[in-house]
Design a protein around this motif. Structure first.
Motif, PDB file in Angstrom:
ATOM      1  N   LYS A 223       0.784  -1.052  -0.049  1.00  0.00           N
ATOM      2  CA  LYS A 223      -0.118  -0.378  -0.229  1.00  0.00           C
ATOM      3  C   LYS A 223       1.106   1.408   0.571  1.00  0.00           C
ATOM      4  CE  LYS A 223      -3.681   2.696   2.537  1.00  0.00           C
ATOM      5  NZ  LYS A 223      -4.369   2.949   4.042  1.00  0.00           N
ATOM      6  N   ASP A 224       1.538   1.468   0.738  1.00  0.00           N
ATOM      7  CA  ASP A 224       2.489   2.111   0.996  1.00  0.00           C
ATOM      8  C   ASP A 224       3.357   3.055  -0.172  1.00  0.00           C
ATOM      9  OD1 ASP A 224       2.139   2.630   3.748  1.00  0.00           O
ATOM     10  OD2 ASP A 224       3.512   1.402   4.385  1.00  0.00           O
ATOM     11  N   THR A 225       3.870   1.298  -1.051  1.00  0.00           N
ATOM     12  CA  THR A 225       4.663   2.088  -2.576  1.00  0.00           C
ATOM     13  C   THR A 225       3.625   2.375  -3.533  1.00  0.00           C
ATOM     14  OG1 THR A 225       6.084  -0.181  -2.055  1.00  0.00           O
ATOM     15  CG2 THR A 225       5.971   0.732  -4.077  1.00  0.00           C
ATOM     16  N   VAL A 226       2.973   1.854  -3.122  1.00  0.00           N
ATOM     17  CA  VAL A 226       1.502   3.188  -4.513  1.00  0.00           C
ATOM     18  C   VAL A 226       1.346   4.323  -4.154  1.00  0.00           C
ATOM     19  CG1 VAL A 226      -0.825   2.517  -5.300  1.00  0.00           C
ATOM     20  CG2 VAL A 226      -0.139   0.306  -4.630  1.00  0.00           C
ATOM     21  N   LYS A 227       1.033   5.083  -2.361  1.00  0.00           N
ATOM     22  CA  LYS A 227       0.755   5.867  -2.150  1.00  0.00           C
ATOM     23  C   LYS A 227       1.950   6.717  -3.106  1.00  0.00           C
ATOM     24  CE  LYS A 227      -1.822   6.464   1.453  1.00  0.00           C
ATOM     25  NZ  LYS A 227      -1.958   6.773   2.650  1.00  0.00           N
ATOM     26  N   ASP A 228       3.022   6.358  -2.196  1.00  0.00           N
ATOM     27  CA  ASP A 228       4.286   6.583  -3.136  1.00  0.00           C
ATOM     28  C   ASP A 228       5.035   7.337  -4.121  1.00  0.00           C
ATOM     29  OD1 ASP A 228       4.152   7.452  -0.054  1.00  0.00           O
ATOM     30  OD2 ASP A 228       5.634   6.077   0.529  1.00  0.00           O
ATOM     31  N   ALA A 229       3.952   6.555  -4.722  1.00  0.00           N
ATOM     32  CA  ALA A 229       3.909   6.678  -6.795  1.00  0.00           C
ATOM     33  C   ALA A 229       4.144   8.234  -7.241  1.00  0.00           C
ATOM     34  CB  ALA A 229       3.075   5.657  -7.028  1.00  0.00           C
ATOM     35  N   PRO A 230       4.771   8.435  -7.951  1.00  0.00           N
ATOM     36  CA  PRO A 230       4.906   9.662  -9.179  1.00  0.00           C
ATOM     37  C   PRO A 230       3.946  10.108  -9.132  1.00  0.00           C
ATOM     38  CG  PRO A 230       6.839   8.285  -9.687  1.00  0.00           C
ATOM     39  CD  PRO A 230       6.487   7.605  -8.870  1.00  0.00           C
ATOM     40  N   ASN A 231       3.652  11.799  -9.101  1.00  0.00           N
ATOM     41  CA  ASN A 231       2.413  11.987  -9.488  1.00  0.00           C
ATOM     42  C   ASN A 231       2.052  12.518 -10.605  1.00  0.00           C
ATOM     43  OD1 ASN A 231      -0.587  13.463  -9.036  1.00  0.00           O
ATOM     44  ND2 ASN A 231       0.222  15.481  -9.161  1.00  0.00           N
ATOM     45  N   VAL A 232       1.569  11.836 -12.009  1.00  0.00           N
ATOM     46  CA  VAL A 232       0.759  11.799 -12.411  1.00  0.00           C
ATOM     47  C   VAL A 232      -0.234  12.663 -12.754  1.00  0.00           C
ATOM     48  CG1 VAL A 232       1.012  11.066 -15.023  1.00  0.00           C
ATOM     49  CG2 VAL A 232       2.682  10.059 -13.240  1.00  0.00           C
ATOM     50  N   ASP A 233      -0.662  14.062 -13.632  1.00  0.00           N
ATOM     51  CA  ASP A 233      -2.027  14.156 -13.860  1.00  0.00           C
ATOM     52  C   ASP A 233      -1.980  14.167 -15.023  1.00  0.00           C
ATOM     53  OD1 ASP A 233      -4.027  15.479 -13.441  1.00  0.00           O
ATOM     54  OD2 ASP A 233      -3.073  17.804 -13.223  1.00  0.00           O
ATOM     55  N   VAL A 234      -3.270  13.174 -15.425  1.00  0.00           N
ATOM     56  CA  VAL A 234      -3.934  13.118 -16.714  1.00  0.00           C
ATOM     57  C   VAL A 234      -5.148  12.238 -16.500  1.00  0.00           C
ATOM     58  CG1 VAL A 234      -3.636  10.565 -18.499  1.00  0.00           C
ATOM     59  CG2 VAL A 234      -2.155  10.834 -17.187  1.00  0.00           C
ATOM     60  N   GLU A 235      -5.911  13.101 -17.362  1.00  0.00           N
ATOM     61  CA  GLU A 235      -7.479  12.791 -17.402  1.00  0.00           C
ATOM     62  C   GLU A 235      -7.691  11.863 -17.687  1.00  0.00           C
ATOM     63  OE1 GLU A 235      -9.598  14.730 -15.161  1.00  0.00           O
ATOM     64  OE2 GLU A 235      -8.153  16.262 -14.924  1.00  0.00           O
ATOM     65  N   ALA A 236      -9.442  10.910 -17.776  1.00  0.00           N
ATOM     66  CA  ALA A 236     -10.177   9.934 -18.633  1.00  0.00           C
ATOM     67  C   ALA A 236      -9.805  10.976 -19.730  1.00  0.00           C
ATOM     68  CB  ALA A 236     -10.828   9.385 -17.956  1.00  0.00           C
ATOM     69  N   GLY A 237      -9.710   9.192 -20.840  1.00  0.00           N
ATOM     70  CA  GLY A 237      -9.244   9.429 -22.513  1.00  0.00           C
ATOM     71  C   GLY A 237      -7.791  10.290 -22.260  1.00  0.00           C
ATOM     72  N   GLY A 238      -6.665  10.125 -21.698  1.00  0.00           N
ATOM     73  CA  GLY A 238      -5.690  11.317 -22.126  1.00  0.00           C
ATOM     74  C   GLY A 238      -4.612  10.007 -22.071  1.00  0.00           C
ATOM     75  N   HIS A 239      -2.995  10.307 -22.174  1.00  0.00           N
ATOM     76  CA  HIS A 239      -2.285   9.634 -22.478  1.00  0.00           C
ATOM     77  C   HIS A 239      -1.244   9.522 -21.167  1.00  0.00           C
ATOM     78  CE1 HIS A 239      -4.526   9.423 -26.167  1.00  0.00           C
ATOM     79  NE2 HIS A 239      -3.564   8.347 -26.414  1.00  0.00           N
ATOM     80  N   LEU A 240      -0.403   8.583 -21.011  1.00  0.00           N
ATOM     81  CA  LEU A 240       0.998   9.159 -20.613  1.00  0.00           C
ATOM     82  C   LEU A 240       1.707   8.841 -21.454  1.00  0.00           C
ATOM     83  CD1 LEU A 240       0.678   5.723 -17.891  1.00  0.00           C
ATOM     84  CD2 LEU A 240       0.097   8.222 -17.291  1.00  0.00           C
ATOM     85  N   SER A 241       2.732  10.654 -21.130  1.00  0.00           N
ATOM     86  CA  SER A 241       3.951  10.557 -22.252  1.00  0.00           C
ATOM     87  C   SER A 241       4.773   9.629 -21.446  1.00  0.00           C
ATOM     88  CB  SER A 241       4.408  12.125 -21.650  1.00  0.00           C
ATOM     89  OG  SER A 241       4.605  11.915 -20.100  1.00  0.00           O
ATOM     90  N   GLU A 242       5.962   9.435 -22.245  1.00  0.00           N
ATOM     91  CA  GLU A 242       6.721   8.124 -21.854  1.00  0.00           C
ATOM     92  C   GLU A 242       8.045   8.208 -20.850  1.00  0.00           C
ATOM     93  OE1 GLU A 242      11.768   7.338 -24.464  1.00  0.00           O
ATOM     94  OE2 GLU A 242       9.083   8.098 -25.979  1.00  0.00           O
ATOM     95  N   ASP A 243       7.985  10.141 -20.494  1.00  0.00           N
ATOM     96  CA  ASP A 243       9.119  10.415 -19.241  1.00  0.00           C
ATOM     97  C   ASP A 243       8.115  10.074 -18.057  1.00  0.00           C
ATOM     98  OD1 ASP A 243      10.996  11.654 -17.677  1.00  0.00           O
ATOM     99  OD2 ASP A 243       9.080  13.249 -16.739  1.00  0.00           O
ATOM    100  N   GLU A 244       6.269   9.998 -18.262  1.00  0.00           N
ATOM    101  CA  GLU A 244       6.419   9.621 -16.736  1.00  0.00           C
ATOM    102  C   GLU A 244       5.864   7.798 -16.619  1.00  0.00           C
ATOM    103  OE1 GLU A 244       2.097  13.250 -17.457  1.00  0.00           O
ATOM    104  OE2 GLU A 244       2.125  11.633 -18.352  1.00  0.00           O
TER     105      GLU A 244
END
Length: 255
Positions: free
Chosen positions: A73-94
């Motif tokens: 649980k702690d690993t998931v909560k500490d994951a890098p913050n990624v601001d992606v809305e539904a229908g969006g994409h993850l960038s390569e850097d993210e």
């Protein structure tokens, strides 16, 4: 591994780690553009789902009515913050930062899926039985314990006046005269016939004497007691509505 057909059973359902700890609720599933398979799931975490964390879904599994991921649980909560809305994409850097956080080999993952493009969110379509699932958000209200204030005991000294009535005595002189009688004649005739003389009497009196002593009078301590009050929490929830289009009733209503 989660298939595309299982997406509808994942969204808005609880997500647990392998220790049975609830992490949050699944919000969006992100699809690999090349393989077409689910790659990431975003999980609403924190009080009232205020935060959102991304978790790899490749090794996740659906257990009864929830999703189980192989990360604490702690690993998931500490994951890098990624601001992606539904229908969006993850960038390569993210995506690279997320792979690094979860200890996934970036090069090995890309070799398995070929040079993949950005990831996108997919909204699940109708199941094979031609039925449509209607979902709605539910409020889950919890409580958090926080410091509301501090109280301390402080001892200090004050001086006040007290009046105490105490009886005191003193001696006063009283002159007594007695006539010469046969009983006292012998004492009266001692000494010279005519002479001068003095007789002194010491007088005594009592005076109040004040002495103070510290004496214990009581013990004082602080305790706490818990009181429960009712507090109303207001929030907004979304609900899906399903309407049929192109039916005879719609046609009659348009006339």
């Amino acid at each position: 591994m989660i298939t595309r057909e299982q997406i509808s059973t994942v969204l808005e359902h609880p997500v647990f780690d392998t220790e049975g700890n609830k992490i949050g609720d699944a919000k969006n599933v992100f699809i690999d553009d090349v393989t077409g398979e689910p790659e990431w799931v975003s999980v609403k975490t924190g009080l009232f789902g205020a935060s959102e964390s991304f978790v790899p879904i490749r090794q996740a599994s659906v257990v009864e009515d929830h999703l189980e991921v192989p990360y604490p649980k702690d690993t998931v909560k500490d994951a890098p913050n990624v601001d992606v809305e539904a229908g969006g994409h993850l960038s390569e850097d993210e995506e690279h930062r997320l792979y690094e956080h979860y200890g996934i080999d970036w090069d090995a993952a890309w070799q398995q899926a070929a040079p993949a493009g950005p990831r996108e969110t997919e909204t699940p379509g109708p199941p094979a039985d031609d039925a449509m699932t209607r979902s709605e958000e539910r409020m889950h209200v919890g409580t958090e314990r926080r410091e509301a204030g501090r109280v301390r005991l402080r001892k200090y000294v004050v001086t006040e006046e007290q009046q105490v009535t105490v009886p005191v005595s003193h001696e006063e002189v009283r002159v007594e005269r007695e006539p010469i009688t046969d009983a006292n004649r012998a004492e009266a005739m001692t000494g010279e016939d005519i002479s001068e003389a003095e007789h002194e009497v010491v007088l005594h009196e009592e005076r109040p004497v004040v002495e103070t002593r510290a004496e214990p009078v009581e013990r004082v301590r602080m305790t706490t007691e818990e009181r429960t009050e009712q507090e109303t929490v207001t929030g907004k929830v979304r609900k899906e509505r399903i309407e049929a289009e192109g039916t005879e009733e719609d046609a009659e209503g348009d006339r």
